[in-house]
Scaffold this motif. Structure first.
Motif, short mmCIF file in Angstrom:
data_model
loop_
_atom_site.label_atom_id
_atom_site.label_comp_id
_atom_site.label_asym_id
_atom_site.label_seq_id
_atom_site.Cartn_x
_atom_site.Cartn_y
_atom_site.Cartn_z
N PRO A 154 0.82 -1.22 0.00
CA PRO A 154 0.00 0.00 0.00
C PRO A 154 0.85 1.26 0.00
O PRO A 154 1.93 1.30 0.61
N THR A 174 -1.97 5.29 5.39
CA THR A 174 -2.26 4.55 4.16
C THR A 174 -3.27 5.31 3.33
O THR A 174 -4.26 5.82 3.84
N TYR A 177 -4.52 1.20 -1.94
CA TYR A 177 -4.19 -0.21 -2.04
C TYR A 177 -4.00 -0.56 -3.51
O TYR A 177 -4.89 -0.36 -4.33
N THR A 190 -3.84 -5.05 1.03
CA THR A 190 -4.07 -4.14 2.15
C THR A 190 -3.03 -4.27 3.26
O THR A 190 -2.87 -3.34 4.04
#
Length: 349
Positions: A154, A174, A177, A190
């Motif tokens: 990610p 994050t 993805y 993920t």
């Protein structure tokens, strides 16, 4: 109502969970967890509802509704997003994947009807089509990656500086993805359970068995340990994003404005601190079974929160999510009581 029971219930040794729709375990629940972490297993998330949004303006439309920046989401990539109430409370949570022509949203079963209703209500004259395709597709998780499919880790973005940013978030969060189309669906990486963890969309009538399958016992234990809450189980109607660090990091773009509830997110991030925090509790194991959801968490003589998801972890013993008052969650070396058990806590990240 359509039957969304998991085909994995037909596997040898399957013991149904409380819902009766998925397998709790397949005879050796703790070994299932270790297999998932060490060599890889499939977690059954077929209870999540799959909703598609198609049409050229779909990304701009979703961008206007949600906390995440998805207007320029690259094809074959994914993210997570929240929909907030006008007061900034979490109303919906969804995983997202866009294949270049269709946006795929996966949501908790308990929220599926309300989320679909919300999307339909907010469509107005926007030229998008919304469909619940749960009858045809299901989500599974490969804990160590899907064999033969290599996906980049990610991507992360720096967090804007603010008074409490260092307390609430790491320096990076994050944002995207990386994913890819598969023969009958898609995959997105993920890293939510272990390095390489991938969500994979598959036909509901062809759930894969190319790795060992683990039940909901393992799924709950691993996601608690990894800091992955479930909407409705680990949140309530008053939850704001800053109370749930994992979602604040994965599902909220802190430089994005112009969405419902954004003012609350900005105020908390720059001026204040959330009233509660999602905490991962480690219980002493003096009781054989995990506490039930809603069990009070007590500090001293005061009730400071309640248990969400709880499970026995193969290595960590009984662990649980709990939303606790911030002053209690921040207290150093706090000794909590959950029923007759003692517990210690750490912020879920």
């Amino acid at each position: 109502m359509a039957d969304h029971s998991s085909p994995y219930l037909d596997l040898e040794g399957a013991v149904p969970d409380e819902s009766g729709d998925r397998a709790w375990h397949f005879g050796q629940p703790l070994r299932e967890q270790r297999t998932a972490l060490e060599s890889g297993a499939i977690l059954d998330r077929s209870d999540r509802h799959i909703i598609t949004v198609s049409g050229e303006p779909r990304l701009a439309w979703l961008h206007s509704l949600a906390t995440q920046h998805v207007e320029k989401l690259p094809a074959h990539s994914g993210t997570e997003l929240l929909v907030l109430t006008p007061k900034g409370r979490i109303e919906h949570h969804a995983g997202m994947y866009d294949d270049g022509s269709v946006s795929w949203l996966d949501v908790a079963a308990s929220d599926a009807e309300a989320f679909l209703r919300f999307l339909t209500m907010m469509r107005f004259r926007t030229e998008v089509e919304i469909e619940d395709v749960t009858d045809r597709f299901a989500l599974v998780v490969y804990t160590k990656g899907r064999p033969g499919l290599e996906l980049d880790a990610p991507r992360v973005n720096p967090v804007p500086e603010a008074k409490f940013a260092a307390r609430d978030l790491a320096a990076e969060s994050t944002s995207l993805y990386h994913g890819a189309a598969t023969e009958n669906g898609w995959a997105r990486r993920t890293d939510s359970t272990a390095e390489g963890t991938a969500d994979v969309l598959v036909p509901r009538d062809a759930l894969p068995t190319d790795q060992p399958v683990a039940g909901t016992w393992a799924d709950d234990a691993l996601r608690i340990a990894a800091g992955s809450p479930l909407f409705g189980s680990d949140t309530d109607g008053k939850t704001v994003p800053h109370e749930v660090h994992p979602w604040l990091a994965r599902a909220v773009h802190l430089d994005k404005g112009c969405y419902r509830g954004q003012e609350t997110v900005s105020k908390v991030h720059h001026l204040g601190q959330p009233p509660r925090r999602l905490v991962r509790l480690h219980l002493d194991g003096s009781e054989e079974t995990p506490p039930t959801p809603g069990t009070p968490v007590v500090l001293g003589e005061k009730e400071v929160g309640a248990i969400g998801t709880a499970a026995q972890h193969a290595d960590e013993g009984i662990i649980a999510f709990a939303l606790l008052k911030r002053v209690a969650a921040d207290e150093a070396d706090a000794a909590y009581k959950v029923g007759d058990q003692n517990a210690t806590g750490e912020e879920a990240r």
